[in-house]
Design a protein around this motif. Sequence first.
Motif, PDB file in Angstrom:
ATOM      1  N   UNK A  56     -19.328  17.405 -21.479  1.00 59.23           N
ATOM      2  CA  UNK A  56     -17.932  17.073 -21.174  1.00 59.23           C
ATOM      3  C   UNK A  56     -17.591  17.628 -19.800  1.00 59.23           C
ATOM      4  N   UNK A  57     -16.942  16.815 -18.986  1.00 58.44           N
ATOM      5  CA  UNK A  57     -16.496  17.255 -17.664  1.00 58.44           C
ATOM      6  C   UNK A  57     -14.989  17.080 -17.540  1.00 58.44           C
ATOM      7  N   UNK A  58     -14.395  17.916 -16.712  1.00 58.13           N
ATOM      8  CA  UNK A  58     -13.001  17.752 -16.325  1.00 58.13           C
ATOM      9  C   UNK A  58     -12.966  16.844 -15.104  1.00 58.13           C
ATOM     10  N   UNK A  59     -12.243  15.743 -15.215  1.00 59.03           N
ATOM     11  CA  UNK A  59     -12.280  14.711 -14.175  1.00 59.03           C
ATOM     12  C   UNK A  59     -10.862  14.302 -13.792  1.00 59.03           C
ATOM     13  N   UNK A  60     -10.646  14.153 -12.488  1.00 58.91           N
ATOM     14  CA  UNK A  60      -9.409  13.567 -11.980  1.00 58.91           C
ATOM     15  C   UNK A  60      -9.636  12.073 -11.748  1.00 58.91           C
ATOM     16  N   UNK A  61      -8.700  11.262 -12.256  1.00 57.17           N
ATOM     17  CA  UNK A  61      -8.724   9.823 -12.027  1.00 57.17           C
ATOM     18  C   UNK A  61      -7.329   9.378 -11.589  1.00 57.17           C
ATOM     19  N   UNK A  62      -7.203   8.172 -11.008  1.00 54.75           N
ATOM     20  CA  UNK A  62      -5.860   7.677 -10.674  1.00 54.75           C
ATOM     21  C   UNK A  62      -5.028   7.516 -11.942  1.00 54.75           C
ATOM     22  N   UNK A  63      -3.729   7.798 -11.854  1.00 53.75           N
ATOM     23  CA  UNK A  63      -2.871   7.589 -13.022  1.00 53.75           C
ATOM     24  C   UNK A  63      -2.946   6.127 -13.459  1.00 53.75           C
ATOM     25  N   UNK A  64      -3.099   5.920 -14.758  1.00 58.50           N
ATOM     26  CA  UNK A  64      -3.407   4.602 -15.304  1.00 58.50           C
ATOM     27  C   UNK A  64      -2.339   3.566 -14.993  1.00 58.50           C
ATOM     28  N   UNK A  65      -1.105   3.987 -14.732  1.00 60.08           N
ATOM     29  CA  UNK A  65      -0.023   3.028 -14.531  1.00 60.08           C
ATOM     30  C   UNK A  65      -0.197   2.206 -13.250  1.00 60.08           C
ATOM     31  N   UNK A  66      -0.925   2.756 -12.261  1.00 62.59           N
ATOM     32  CA  UNK A  66      -1.051   2.026 -10.994  1.00 62.59           C
ATOM     33  C   UNK A  66      -2.271   1.112 -10.961  1.00 62.59           C
ATOM     34  N   UNK A 105       0.826  -1.206   0.000  1.00 64.52           N
ATOM     35  CA  UNK A 105       0.000   0.000   0.000  1.00 64.52           C
ATOM     36  C   UNK A 105       0.861   1.258   0.000  1.00 64.52           C
ATOM     37  N   UNK A 106       1.959   1.217   0.720  1.00 67.56           N
ATOM     38  CA  UNK A 106       2.862   2.368   0.735  1.00 67.56           C
ATOM     39  C   UNK A 106       3.459   2.619  -0.646  1.00 67.56           C
ATOM     40  N   UNK A 107       3.804   1.547  -1.359  1.00 67.12           N
ATOM     41  CA  UNK A 107       4.349   1.707  -2.716  1.00 67.12           C
ATOM     42  C   UNK A 107       3.311   2.327  -3.641  1.00 67.12           C
ATOM     43  N   UNK A 108       2.058   1.847  -3.522  1.00 66.16           N
ATOM     44  CA  UNK A 108       0.996   2.397  -4.366  1.00 66.16           C
ATOM     45  C   UNK A 108       0.749   3.860  -4.002  1.00 66.16           C
ATOM     46  N   UNK A 109       0.735   4.176  -2.701  1.00 66.80           N
ATOM     47  CA  UNK A 109       0.552   5.564  -2.270  1.00 66.80           C
ATOM     48  C   UNK A 109       1.623   6.465  -2.874  1.00 66.80           C
ATOM     49  N   UNK A 110       2.874   6.012  -2.866  1.00 64.95           N
ATOM     50  CA  UNK A 110       3.976   6.813  -3.401  1.00 64.95           C
ATOM     51  C   UNK A 110       3.838   7.028  -4.907  1.00 64.95           C
ATOM     52  N   UNK A 111       3.307   6.011  -5.612  1.00 64.66           N
ATOM     53  CA  UNK A 111       3.201   6.102  -7.077  1.00 64.66           C
ATOM     54  C   UNK A 111       1.903   6.761  -7.529  1.00 64.66           C
ATOM     55  N   UNK A 112       0.906   6.816  -6.650  1.00 68.33           N
ATOM     56  CA  UNK A 112      -0.414   7.314  -7.021  1.00 68.33           C
ATOM     57  C   UNK A 112      -0.393   8.815  -7.272  1.00 68.33           C
TER      58      UNK A 112
END
Length: 741
Positions: free
Chosen positions: A260-270, A234-241
């Motif tokens: 159309x909306x402006x939306x924040x999502x988690x970066x796709x790599x994680x 979880x710490x690794x994911x938190x650091x990369x998120x």
Amino acid sequence: MVTFKKAGAMLTATALSVGLLAPIASASTLGNERMETLPIQVAQANTTVTKADLIKRFRELFPNEFLHVSEKDFHSGAGYSHHSDTTVRYELYFSKNINDQYEHGSFVFVGDTLELEQFYYQPVYTKDVLFPAKYSKEEVKKSADKFMEKFSKGEGYELVPNPYDYYSPSILTQPVEYSFNYEKKNSGIPISDQTINIRVLGDGTVSSFYRTTSSKNNFTYDDPSKKQDESSVANRVQDALKAQLSYTIIPDYSTGNHKVKLVYEPNSQVISGIHALTGEWFTMDGLSSTISAKPITPIVSAPLASKQPNMTAAQARALAEKLLATDIKGVQLEIGAVDETTSESGKEVFNIQYMYNYRNGGTGTVLTIDKATGEFINYSDIKSSLEVDNDDSKDEVKLTQKQALDKAIALVKEWIPSSAHKYALPVNEGYHETYNNSYNFTFPRIENGLTVMGDSVSVSVDAKTGDLVNLYMSDYGDLEYPAVTDILAEQEATKMLKDELKLKLQYVNHPKVGNEQHYSLAYQPVFKERSAGIDAKTGEWLDASGMANADKPKIEHPKAAEELNYLIHAGILEVNEKFNPDAAITKEEALKVLLKSVTYMYYSSRYNDFEMADESFTDITPDDPSYAFVSRALKMGMLDASTKTFNPQTALTNQELAKWVIGTLKLNKPAQLSDIYELKYSDAALVDKELRGHVALAYAMGLLEAENNQLKPTSEVTYAQLAQVTIRLAHKMNEYQINNY
């Protein structure tokens, strides 16, 4: 009071019970009766399965159900298999008339032992299946579990939460259907792709069963005792998120006014997660010790010239003939109509229907070309799916993924050059599809330097030759993109994601990790339940339909709470924190609620229903927000334009609502015989003469209700009253078999 009789047969449903439940759901096309007497020849197998074999197996599985369905009611189809799964499947189905209504059932059996993989059953619907249903989800759960046990045979499946199905998006003339998902587990850990879904109607009838069936067996699994500590992962994911800003299209198919909306999502790599044993990241190519974001780079920096401006129908046919030609032995290309029409967004296009004919039948589809540019909108090379002998060497993978991507970029420039500058190079890695030996890539739309979720160009190339296999371009037309100003800071959005982060431990069968028979143990990041990102303008969590969770409050009301909450949570009625259910509702809003409740409002610019209607209102133009709804209501008889104006912002009265609902039930003609109705209400004199019949019928049928022997015909309809009337109308439409889809 008004007394009258409705002619017609009493409609009943035959239901078969397992506890509360009965079986299963949907219709299949009836087959050729002569073919029913022939055995089903299974390709690439030494087995012959007949219709009698399938019926025998069916009766073994359902000894006490469907007893009213005789052998002659059943039909069967030829054995078939999927591209990616050579296991043979067989379908048995029936369609039976009951009091001028049809019930349907379809059953799919798989493998040599004819195990049930799926079924779908549609009974004759009664009032009990409509909202509010006879049984709650909690009441049918035990019966679903009992039915599950019958087919899972102690294989380790467990029920998992599924909070999405109570407020169904289905219209109110369709049944309430509860969904139960069961995950298979190994050592108490869920297996991501081995599930069973059971759906149950509101009267306790099981309407469908679907089991994900793998062609593989003898699986191996990672040892869970060797997994890394969850907190360290979880710490690794938190650091990369990191919060990733993009545009997201929120479709509105009822009006065609997509937003159309402006939306924040988690970066796709994680999102793909971390291998629980090695601590490496899952990627499309396998495992990686590191992850990094790819920059957003346009395919080309400036617009390219159109491929063939102002294309004619003859040119479109010539292109199709050259492009679709084949030298496969025994296969003949047949190009049908070249249909000049408009797309859903209003773009002028050519739809070219074509078919590959061969000895055992044929396979066909449609090629769509933009008339203005001569460029593809939708193309699919279906030759690999033809049921003919092909050279197995085609499965050889000669291109690397990088080489395939270069081919895909060149194909975009070749077939949609004038749009290439609007799209970026793939942000996520492409993937290889085994069943047709192709590489698949997605080129996202870019606006203001951001990707647009929901708008992309999808390209597939042959992994051996680099030829184009598929190309599909989204078509939403011209959209308004909000400015990237006055938004939530990236750091704040990232913190919101981190605060909601949880890890789900599960087994995944990754094609490039281990072998095909192996399940790897993975930690999968999950975030706020039922949410699909954060609205960058408001900072609110959004659900899958793009609505803020806070936009769906729970309403309290002494008479209509259940009805109001259903309409709100189904997205039919939009309210805010200031909503007053006893406030008057305007005609415009009332019309939208009614039509969204009892019809599938679907906008298409290729049809101008309003102009096609025999009548219209002078105050409703194609630019009006009510246009699509008024058009539909005129066509189905809910409205007529005898008043000349619609006055959308005025409050709806009881007598006007009576006219709407009676028109929807196709009873305008008897309602117009106003002199035959006697209204024994104290305020009957207040009813407009031309609406007397509509009011008489609406109140006599229980669609509207009097109070203290008063109709109150000119009183304004409230939101609460409309919610109640909407449910009653849906029940009457089901009873009268009126479908305004």
